[in-house]
Write a protein that holds these residues in place. Structure first.
Motif, short mmCIF file in Angstrom:
data_model
loop_
_atom_site.label_atom_id
_atom_site.label_comp_id
_atom_site.label_asym_id
_atom_site.label_seq_id
_atom_site.Cartn_x
_atom_site.Cartn_y
_atom_site.Cartn_z
N THR A 141 0.84 -1.18 0.00
CA THR A 141 0.00 0.00 0.00
C THR A 141 0.89 1.24 0.00
N ASP A 142 0.32 2.37 -0.38
CA ASP A 142 1.08 3.61 -0.42
C ASP A 142 1.55 3.99 0.98
N GLY A 143 2.84 4.23 1.10
CA GLY A 143 3.40 4.63 2.38
C GLY A 143 3.75 3.48 3.31
N GLU A 144 3.53 2.25 2.85
CA GLU A 144 3.82 1.09 3.71
C GLU A 144 5.32 1.00 4.00
N VAL A 145 5.63 0.67 5.24
CA VAL A 145 7.02 0.53 5.67
C VAL A 145 7.33 -0.95 5.88
N PHE A 146 8.45 -1.39 5.36
CA PHE A 146 8.92 -2.76 5.56
C PHE A 146 10.43 -2.72 5.77
N ARG A 147 11.04 -3.85 5.94
CA ARG A 147 12.47 -3.89 6.26
C ARG A 147 13.23 -4.87 5.37
N ILE A 148 14.46 -4.48 5.06
CA ILE A 148 15.46 -5.39 4.51
C ILE A 148 16.47 -5.57 5.63
N GLY A 149 16.43 -6.71 6.29
CA GLY A 149 17.22 -6.85 7.51
C GLY A 149 16.76 -5.86 8.55
N GLU A 150 17.66 -4.96 8.95
CA GLU A 150 17.33 -3.93 9.93
C GLU A 150 17.06 -2.58 9.28
N VAL A 151 17.12 -2.52 7.95
CA VAL A 151 16.99 -1.25 7.23
C VAL A 151 15.52 -1.02 6.86
N GLU A 152 15.02 0.14 7.21
CA GLU A 152 13.63 0.49 6.94
C GLU A 152 13.48 0.98 5.50
N VAL A 153 12.41 0.51 4.84
CA VAL A 153 12.11 0.88 3.46
C VAL A 153 10.67 1.38 3.41
N THR A 154 10.43 2.44 2.65
CA THR A 154 9.08 2.95 2.47
C THR A 154 8.67 2.78 1.01
N ALA A 155 7.50 2.20 0.80
CA ALA A 155 6.95 2.01 -0.54
C ALA A 155 6.05 3.19 -0.88
N LEU A 156 6.32 3.85 -1.99
CA LEU A 156 5.53 5.00 -2.42
C LEU A 156 4.79 4.68 -3.71
N LEU A 157 3.51 4.94 -3.75
CA LEU A 157 2.73 4.79 -4.98
C LEU A 157 3.01 5.98 -5.89
N VAL A 158 3.48 5.70 -7.11
CA VAL A 158 3.81 6.77 -8.07
C VAL A 158 3.20 6.43 -9.43
N PRO A 159 1.87 6.41 -9.54
CA PRO A 159 1.22 6.03 -10.78
C PRO A 159 1.40 7.09 -11.87
N GLY A 160 1.00 6.72 -13.07
CA GLY A 160 1.08 7.62 -14.22
C GLY A 160 1.63 6.90 -15.43
N HIS A 161 2.76 6.23 -15.26
CA HIS A 161 3.28 5.35 -16.31
C HIS A 161 2.34 4.15 -16.42
N THR A 162 2.05 3.52 -15.30
CA THR A 162 0.97 2.55 -15.16
C THR A 162 0.28 2.85 -13.83
N PRO A 163 -0.89 2.27 -13.57
CA PRO A 163 -1.55 2.55 -12.29
C PRO A 163 -0.82 1.98 -11.08
N ALA A 164 0.08 1.02 -11.30
CA ALA A 164 0.64 0.26 -10.19
C ALA A 164 2.08 0.62 -9.85
N ASP A 165 2.65 1.65 -10.47
CA ASP A 165 4.06 1.95 -10.25
C ASP A 165 4.35 2.29 -8.79
N MET A 166 5.45 1.74 -8.29
CA MET A 166 5.92 2.01 -6.94
C MET A 166 7.37 2.50 -6.99
#
Length: 294
Positions: free
Chosen positions: A127-152
């Motif tokens: 989901t837009d703004g969802e936070v997850f981790r790679i090991g101990e590193v925090e990652v934020t997923a951003l929804l950036v549509p326009g090229h396609t509806p699903a671009d992140m």
């Protein structure tokens, strides 16, 4: 990037695609971004040359792959996600709006009844703004549509992986004429990315160089100053007019028809038929008349 993380890039000069390996240096956990499955259009044959480069790096460095991240369902290469998952594990993930893309292309390909456009082919939908981790590193997923509806886009420490939304400053921006694409939406997504701190390192998914070696790394500040399509001072209306006119000249990507029916399945080939062979469909005259240009 910060000392906590490292990034390794793998460039495929056949599809002009850059795949990435992101590593948490402390835990040796990793994520793979936008892997490529080689495909020969003339023979219909697949190969794993590009994916095996990633695989070798993972094994040589003793990494634990936690994620295989897709920025969107690509139209210019087949995904190597499923092949890599079978070899090294990891959860295949994409944005939740992949369901819209699946519904569109299920209809275009007239796919089998049991292909459901519910995103269940992927292990996780962000989901837009969802936070997850790679090991101990925090990652934020951003929804950036326009090229396609699903671009992140994926923000990792002081870096962002933008997929096809932006290219290097001298190349510009993604097209917005695919099903579900929209130039105005793309502009707003790009401005969202460009609101990140100026020093943010930006990793793009493709490069189409003219007169220079291929490259894939820039910064938010460089994009805001120099991007030929969307630098600071270019208005939304100006961008939409440019993007619409330019897209009207672009040819359909060479691998769009084979790519999308694999990529909306998270890199799986279509189900094998009675003879044990998987077949790709070519819907005739479904994408309109050919257009000249590049």
């Amino acid at each position: 990037m910060s000392n906590r993380t490292s990034v390794q890039a793998f460039f495929d000069d056949k599809t002009w695609t850059v795949s990435y390996l992101i590593v948490d240096n402390a835990t040796r956990c990793a994520a793979i971004v936008d892997p490529v499955l080689d495909f020969d259009l003339k023979s219909g044959g697949t190969a794993t040359v590009q994916a095996d480069r990633l695989l070798a790096a993972v094994r040589e460095q003793g990494l634990q792959v936690q994620w295989i991240l897709e920025t969107h369902a690509h139209a210019d290469h087949l995904s190597g996600a499923r092949y890599l998952q079978d070899k090294v594990g990891g959860r295949i993930a994409i944005g939740e709006h992949i369901r819209e893309v699946q519904a569109t292309f299920k209809k275009l390909y007239n796919l089998e009844r049991n292909f459901l456009p519910d995103g269940a082919q992927f292990d996780h939908l962000f989901t837009d703004g969802e936070v997850f981790r790679i090991g101990e590193v925090e990652v934020t997923a951003l929804l950036v549509p326009g090229h396609t509806p699903a671009d992140m886009a994926y923000v990792v420490d002081d870096a962002v992986f933008v997929g096809d939304t932006l290219f290097l400053p001298d190349v510009g921006t993604a097209r917005a004429d695919f099903p579900g694409g929209d130039a105005r939406t793309l502009y707003r997504s790009i401005r969202r990315i460009l609101e990140l701190p100026p020093q943010t390192v930006m990793y793009v998914c493709h490069d189409y160089p003219k007169g220079r070696p291929a490259a894939w790394q820039t910064t938010v500040a460089e994009q805001r100053a120099n991007n030929i399509h969307v630098r600071d001072g270019i208005s939304e209306d100006e961008f939409v007019a440019m993007r619409t006119a330019r897209d009207a000249t672009l040819e359909v990507p060479t691998l769009i028809l084979p790519s999308l029916q694999v990529n909306i399945r998270a890199g799986r080939l279509p189900p094998a038929e009675e003879d044990g062979i998987s077949y790709l469909k070519i819907p005739l005259n479904a994408l309109g008349k050919p257009r000249a240009g590049s």
